[in-house]
Design an enzyme around this catalytic site. Sequence first.
Site, PDB file in Angstrom:
ATOM      1  N   GLU A   1      17.697  25.388  34.738  1.00 62.96           N
ATOM      2  CA  GLU A   1      18.687  24.761  33.869  1.00 62.96           C
ATOM      3  C   GLU A   1      19.373  23.584  34.561  1.00 62.96           C
ATOM      4  O   GLU A   1      19.737  23.669  35.726  1.00 62.96           O
ATOM      5  CB  GLU A   1      19.727  25.819  33.491  1.00 62.96           C
ATOM      6  CG  GLU A   1      20.883  25.323  32.666  1.00 62.96           C
ATOM      7  CD  GLU A   1      21.816  26.447  32.269  1.00 62.96           C
ATOM      8  OE1 GLU A   1      23.016  26.166  32.079  1.00 62.96           O
ATOM      9  OE2 GLU A   1      21.370  27.602  32.144  1.00 62.96           O
TER      10      GLU A   1
ATOM     11  N   HIS B   1      24.164  27.552  24.998  1.00 66.26           N
ATOM     12  CA  HIS B   1      25.083  27.677  26.123  1.00 66.26           C
ATOM     13  C   HIS B   1      26.347  28.386  25.647  1.00 66.26           C
ATOM     14  O   HIS B   1      26.885  28.065  24.600  1.00 66.26           O
ATOM     15  CB  HIS B   1      25.423  26.264  26.615  1.00 66.26           C
ATOM     16  CG  HIS B   1      26.358  26.199  27.765  1.00 66.26           C
ATOM     17  ND1 HIS B   1      27.674  25.791  27.636  1.00 66.26           N
ATOM     18  CD2 HIS B   1      26.182  26.455  29.082  1.00 66.26           C
ATOM     19  CE1 HIS B   1      28.255  25.788  28.822  1.00 66.26           C
ATOM     20  NE2 HIS B   1      27.378  26.194  29.722  1.00 66.26           N
TER      21      HIS B   1
ATOM     22  N   GLU C   1      23.822  21.566  27.870  1.00 61.76           N
ATOM     23  CA  GLU C   1      25.191  22.031  27.721  1.00 61.76           C
ATOM     24  C   GLU C   1      26.194  20.886  27.741  1.00 61.76           C
ATOM     25  O   GLU C   1      27.322  21.029  27.263  1.00 61.76           O
ATOM     26  CB  GLU C   1      25.544  23.044  28.806  1.00 61.76           C
ATOM     27  CG  GLU C   1      25.651  22.472  30.211  1.00 61.76           C
ATOM     28  CD  GLU C   1      25.842  23.553  31.249  1.00 61.76           C
ATOM     29  OE1 GLU C   1      26.944  23.614  31.836  1.00 61.76           O
ATOM     30  OE2 GLU C   1      24.906  24.341  31.474  1.00 61.76           O
TER      31      GLU C   1
ATOM     32  N   HIS D   1      22.956  23.491  37.792  1.00 64.05           N
ATOM     33  CA  HIS D   1      24.344  23.084  37.539  1.00 64.05           C
ATOM     34  C   HIS D   1      24.600  21.628  37.890  1.00 64.05           C
ATOM     35  O   HIS D   1      25.744  21.245  38.184  1.00 64.05           O
ATOM     36  CB  HIS D   1      25.305  23.998  38.295  1.00 64.05           C
ATOM     37  CG  HIS D   1      26.538  24.352  37.524  1.00 64.05           C
ATOM     38  ND1 HIS D   1      27.793  23.844  37.825  1.00 64.05           N
ATOM     39  CD2 HIS D   1      26.718  25.147  36.453  1.00 64.05           C
ATOM     40  CE1 HIS D   1      28.682  24.325  36.982  1.00 64.05           C
ATOM     41  NE2 HIS D   1      28.057  25.117  36.126  1.00 64.05           N
TER      42      HIS D   1
ATOM     43  N   ASP E   1      20.186  28.309  37.371  1.00 60.92           N
ATOM     44  CA  ASP E   1      21.061  27.206  36.976  1.00 60.92           C
ATOM     45  C   ASP E   1      21.262  26.289  38.173  1.00 60.92           C
ATOM     46  O   ASP E   1      21.870  26.681  39.168  1.00 60.92           O
ATOM     47  CB  ASP E   1      22.401  27.756  36.485  1.00 60.92           C
ATOM     48  CG  ASP E   1      23.240  26.698  35.787  1.00 60.92           C
ATOM     49  OD1 ASP E   1      22.869  25.504  35.851  1.00 60.92           O
ATOM     50  OD2 ASP E   1      24.268  27.067  35.185  1.00 60.92           O
TER      51      ASP E   1
END
Length: 381
Positions: free
Chosen positions: A209, A284, A235, A185, A183
């Site tokens: 991700e 998610h 997400e 983020h 991730d």
Amino acid sequence: MKIVGYETFLVAPRWQFLRIDTDEGISGWGEPIVEGRAEAVQGAVAALMEYLVGADPLRIEEHWQVMAKGGFYRGGPVLSSALAGIDQALWDIKGRYHEVPVHELLGGPVRERARVYTWVHGRDNAQLVDEAKAKVEKGFTALKLNLSEALPPIPSPAQLHAAVSRVEALRGALGDGVDIALDFHGRFSTAATRQILPLLEPLLPMFVEEPVLPEFARDLRRITESTSIPIATGERLFSRWDFRDVLTTGIAVAQPDISHAGGISEVRRIAAMAEAYDVSVAPHCPLGPITLAASLQLDFAIPNFLIQEQSLGIEYGGGNALLDYLVDPDVFAFTDGHVQRPKGPGLGIEVDEDVVRAAAAEPHRWRSPVLRHDDGSFAEW
């Protein structure tokens, strides 16, 4: 049957539950939440429920269209999340009314078990490896980690190599039999992402991700065309219209959140759109048990499901908070990294209302942490 009332519950660690009641004694549960903005979603739920009280709860699609579009201003995280939790509760009512799981109302199951992954954390590589080994010993076959803390727009070689070393340590300790998802983020700039992806390719991540922030989704094609690593995102996208252009960029995995992207009704449509672009769906779900239950109902009904996130193992989760709100936590028993198809009516769970009410008596006020760069400027969380 008519809707006669509702209640919302702010519960630890950072969730919000919704119960919708009918005049026939059937109630449904949903989870409308924007992490760190729960009170705003609570207000949006109240506004939408003004329309729903007195209505037939079984007319889900009609209600979805009115709630999504009837206010003139539409979309965004708060309104879409309020709608999502209400939609989940309506599907829960409908499943309980017909005495079947929701996935039976969506066309029936296409699989008997769904793969799940868990999170791993560590202050250093040794701690990260120790935690990963413990999770694998529990049967998980896929792990996910945040690749790095806050990064400048152009990371130094030391920062890039430190991030890569985390994956090297895991791959060396776990071998090729465990999938590792990464991730980003939104902490990496587009430039930084393009720097680090070639260094990660030999380690064969399951996916990377959110390699860029959602406002830079236009750059995703440049990224997907520059790497062999599967790219995942979604997400922070809240509708099929948000996903429309992203699905054409070459991403491999769509990650809509069933508590943010309009609920079961809308995420099913997003999944169908994704299938047309050969894109898998990995919902998610760093949230509570109702979100997970709703996600699983969809997972068992869509053909392009990949893997399911769940919040056991996330640092903020406070241990087994996911299970504490359930009458029977065994519905989320994970065996060999999978969960079996739920057989109960509606969302397939029974919420322990006494525990929920006790928790809501001390409502949380969770807020997203604010990170800073070394120079004191704002950094992406």
